[in-house]
Design a protein around this motif. Structure first.
Motif, PDB file in Angstrom:
ATOM      1  N   THR A 150      14.850 169.930  94.630  1.00 52.58           N
ATOM      2  CA  THR A 150      15.749 170.042  93.477  1.00 52.58           C
ATOM      3  C   THR A 150      16.834 171.095  93.666  1.00 52.58           C
ATOM      4  OG1 THR A 150      14.258 171.625  92.393  1.00 52.58           O
ATOM      5  CG2 THR A 150      13.953 169.275  91.882  1.00 52.58           C
ATOM      6  N   ASN A 151      16.809 171.825  94.785  1.00 55.56           N
ATOM      7  CA  ASN A 151      17.847 172.827  95.005  1.00 55.56           C
ATOM      8  C   ASN A 151      18.036 173.099  96.481  1.00 55.56           C
ATOM      9  OD1 ASN A 151      16.049 175.139  95.860  1.00 55.56           O
ATOM     10  ND2 ASN A 151      15.248 174.829  93.796  1.00 55.56           N
ATOM     11  N   LEU A 152      19.121 173.736  96.804  1.00 53.34           N
ATOM     12  CA  LEU A 152      19.434 174.162  98.165  1.00 53.34           C
ATOM     13  C   LEU A 152      19.835 175.631  98.123  1.00 53.34           C
ATOM     14  CD1 LEU A 152      20.191 173.847 101.193  1.00 53.34           C
ATOM     15  CD2 LEU A 152      22.445 173.053 100.426  1.00 53.34           C
ATOM     16  N   ARG A 153      19.169 176.457  98.931  1.00 49.70           N
ATOM     17  CA  ARG A 153      19.517 177.873  99.026  1.00 49.70           C
ATOM     18  C   ARG A 153      20.184 178.125 100.371  1.00 49.70           C
ATOM     19  NH1 ARG A 153      17.013 183.434  97.248  1.00 49.70           N
ATOM     20  NH2 ARG A 153      17.777 184.793  98.924  1.00 49.70           N
ATOM     21  N   LEU A 154      21.311 178.837 100.328  1.00 44.54           N
ATOM     22  CA  LEU A 154      22.075 179.193 101.517  1.00 44.54           C
ATOM     23  C   LEU A 154      22.115 180.702 101.659  1.00 44.54           C
ATOM     24  CD1 LEU A 154      25.035 176.771 100.851  1.00 44.54           C
ATOM     25  CD2 LEU A 154      23.414 176.506 102.709  1.00 44.54           C
ATOM     26  N   ASP A 155      21.786 181.186 102.840  1.00 43.08           N
ATOM     27  CA  ASP A 155      21.860 182.610 103.148  1.00 43.08           C
ATOM     28  C   ASP A 155      22.746 182.815 104.369  1.00 43.08           C
ATOM     29  OD1 ASP A 155      19.767 184.312 101.470  1.00 43.08           O
ATOM     30  OD2 ASP A 155      18.821 182.384 101.895  1.00 43.08           O
ATOM     31  N   ARG A 156      23.365 184.006 104.432  1.00 46.61           N
ATOM     32  CA  ARG A 156      24.235 184.401 105.548  1.00 46.61           C
ATOM     33  C   ARG A 156      25.560 183.638 105.562  1.00 46.61           C
ATOM     34  NH1 ARG A 156      20.191 184.567 110.813  1.00 46.61           N
ATOM     35  NH2 ARG A 156      18.694 186.104 110.037  1.00 46.61           N
ATOM     36  N   VAL A 157      25.959 183.063 104.439  1.00 40.65           N
ATOM     37  CA  VAL A 157      27.248 182.380 104.386  1.00 40.65           C
ATOM     38  C   VAL A 157      28.177 183.010 103.359  1.00 40.65           C
ATOM     39  CG1 VAL A 157      26.250 180.194 105.155  1.00 40.65           C
ATOM     40  CG2 VAL A 157      26.457 180.663 102.708  1.00 40.65           C
ATOM     41  N   ILE A 162      23.457 181.805  97.893  1.00 39.29           N
ATOM     42  CA  ILE A 162      23.962 180.787  96.977  1.00 39.29           C
ATOM     43  C   ILE A 162      22.898 179.717  96.790  1.00 39.29           C
ATOM     44  CG2 ILE A 162      25.677 178.968  96.628  1.00 39.29           C
ATOM     45  CD1 ILE A 162      27.682 180.686  98.085  1.00 39.29           C
ATOM     46  N   VAL A 163      22.620 179.364  95.544  1.00 43.57           N
ATOM     47  CA  VAL A 163      21.646 178.314  95.239  1.00 43.57           C
ATOM     48  C   VAL A 163      22.366 177.210  94.480  1.00 43.57           C
ATOM     49  CG1 VAL A 163      19.526 177.698  94.026  1.00 43.57           C
ATOM     50  CG2 VAL A 163      19.703 179.926  95.178  1.00 43.57           C
ATOM     51  N   LEU A 164      22.354 176.013  95.044  1.00 44.12           N
ATOM     52  CA  LEU A 164      22.910 174.843  94.368  1.00 44.12           C
ATOM     53  C   LEU A 164      21.768 174.109  93.668  1.00 44.12           C
ATOM     54  CD1 LEU A 164      25.306 173.447  97.132  1.00 44.12           C
ATOM     55  CD2 LEU A 164      25.815 175.092  95.314  1.00 44.12           C
ATOM     56  N   GLU A 165      21.877 173.955  92.371  1.00 48.15           N
ATOM     57  CA  GLU A 165      20.838 173.265  91.604  1.00 48.15           C
ATOM     58  C   GLU A 165      21.088 171.758  91.694  1.00 48.15           C
ATOM     59  OE1 GLU A 165      18.356 174.816  90.628  1.00 48.15           O
ATOM     60  OE2 GLU A 165      19.029 176.902  90.621  1.00 48.15           O
ATOM     61  N   LEU A 166      20.572 171.145  92.732  1.00 48.55           N
ATOM     62  CA  LEU A 166      20.884 169.763  93.073  1.00 48.55           C
ATOM     63  C   LEU A 166      20.328 168.743  92.089  1.00 48.55           C
ATOM     64  CD1 LEU A 166      20.024 169.990  96.888  1.00 48.55           C
ATOM     65  CD2 LEU A 166      22.310 170.093  95.883  1.00 48.55           C
ATOM     66  N   GLY A 167      19.188 169.046  91.469  1.00 48.10           N
ATOM     67  CA  GLY A 167      18.443 168.018  90.767  1.00 48.10           C
ATOM     68  C   GLY A 167      17.626 167.255  91.795  1.00 48.10           C
ATOM     69  N   SER A 168      16.741 166.385  91.365  1.00 51.56           N
ATOM     70  CA  SER A 168      15.913 165.633  92.303  1.00 51.56           C
ATOM     71  C   SER A 168      16.779 164.865  93.297  1.00 51.56           C
ATOM     72  CB  SER A 168      14.997 164.664  91.568  1.00 51.56           C
ATOM     73  OG  SER A 168      14.313 163.838  92.494  1.00 51.56           O
TER      74      SER A 168
END
Length: 295
Positions: A150-157, A162-168
């Motif tokens: 349901t989400n994507l977390r990005l580090d070092r960018v 940054i966390v994108l709340e994608l949904g399922s």
């Protein structure tokens, strides 16, 4: 495949007193600001969505060039205040889809409109499976695992995670899979037979030798132009390439033409086999990055 166009070594050192380590910054969480959009192209399928608004507006897109779990991942927007922003230089970033294992991938800085972002040429929701026999197709990620993301977390960018709340991701990934399956029918491939193949088309020689530094157009080399080209070779039952298609390119048409011309001359394969062990029409998809070292 990487080609060394020039050879140069540069080393820069910066020494500064250590004052103290700043506390980690809280993640920036961005909610969706648009619906999912699926784009059917001749050689790829793109699933994209916008997140955040105003100065925080961020684009998320995944491009898939063939059936499977791998895709190119793009995240771009003003929140991605990259430290290393020189175009053409890759660096390692961390990403994590939902509760799947964290991955460390090489990404390239890109620009999109007035924002900067990152492009991972080969990403997936979960790390690639281990212990897959050479030449065997990889098993697809279970649909239930995709739906659980349901989400994507990005580090070092950026200056903060940054966390994108994608949904399922269940329905978006199912739609993307249907799109890439349809691609094969447009390429003249029997989808059911290809899905049951017992061996993929495999290079019969070293792919690193299919393209060479001297192939690079001299005018582009003088201008310091670098490039990433995603290509697809159709592979006949005799293992010879029958056609070359450029799926994505960051450079002019001249570079695309050079890539296809030399791949058709030098590439050769062990053909794919169907479930009965008979040679069958298939394809080989990959990318080549031309980078001028020291540029």
């Amino acid at each position: 495949m990487a080609n060394r166009l020039t050879s140069a070594i540069s080393l820069a050192c910066l020494l500064a007193p250590v004052i103290g380590q700043a506390a980690p910054r809280a993640p920036l969480s961005l909610e969706p600001s648009s619906k999912w959009h699926l784009d059917y192209a001749a050689d790829s399928c793109r699933m994209s969505r916008e997140f955040g608004t105003g100065e925080q507006k961020t684009t998320f897109a995944i491009d898939r060039y063939e059936p499977g779990d791998s895709f190119a991942l793009l995240v771009a927007g003003k929140p991605l205040s990259l430290v290393r922003t020189k175009l053409g230089q890759t660096f390692k970033a961390k990403l994590r889809f939902g509760s799947e294992p964290e991955q460390e991938l090489y990404v390239s800085p890109v620009t999109l409109g007035d924002g900067i972002g990152i492009l991972a040429a080969s990403a997936s929701i979960a790390p690639a499976p281990e212990n897959i026999a050479e030449g065997k197709p990889w098993p697809l990620l279970d649909a239930a695992r995709e739906a659980a993301v349901t989400n994507l977390r990005l580090d070092r960018v950026a200056r903060q995670p940054i966390v994108l709340e994608l949904g399922s991701m269940g329905k978006p990934m199912a739609a993307l899979r249907a799109c890439t399956d349809e691609l094969l029918t447009h390429w003249g491939i029997d989808l059911a037979r290809h899905a049951a193949r017992s061996r993929v088309a495999m290079p019969a020689s070293n792919p690193a030798r299919w393209l060479r530094s001297e192939d690079y157009p001299s005018a582009m080399l003088r201008n310091g132009a670098q490039g990433l080209v995603q290509f697809r070779l159709m592979v006949g039952v005799d293992g010879k390439p029958t056609a070359c298609h450029i799926q994505r390119s960051t450079r002019p048409k001249e570079l695309d033409e050079m890539v296809c011309r030399n791949l058709m001359r030098r590439a050769n394969f062990t053909p794919a086999l169907d479930s009965e062990g008979k040679p069958m029409l298939s394809y080989f998809q990959n990318s080549v990055r031309f980078q001028i070292y020291g540029a």
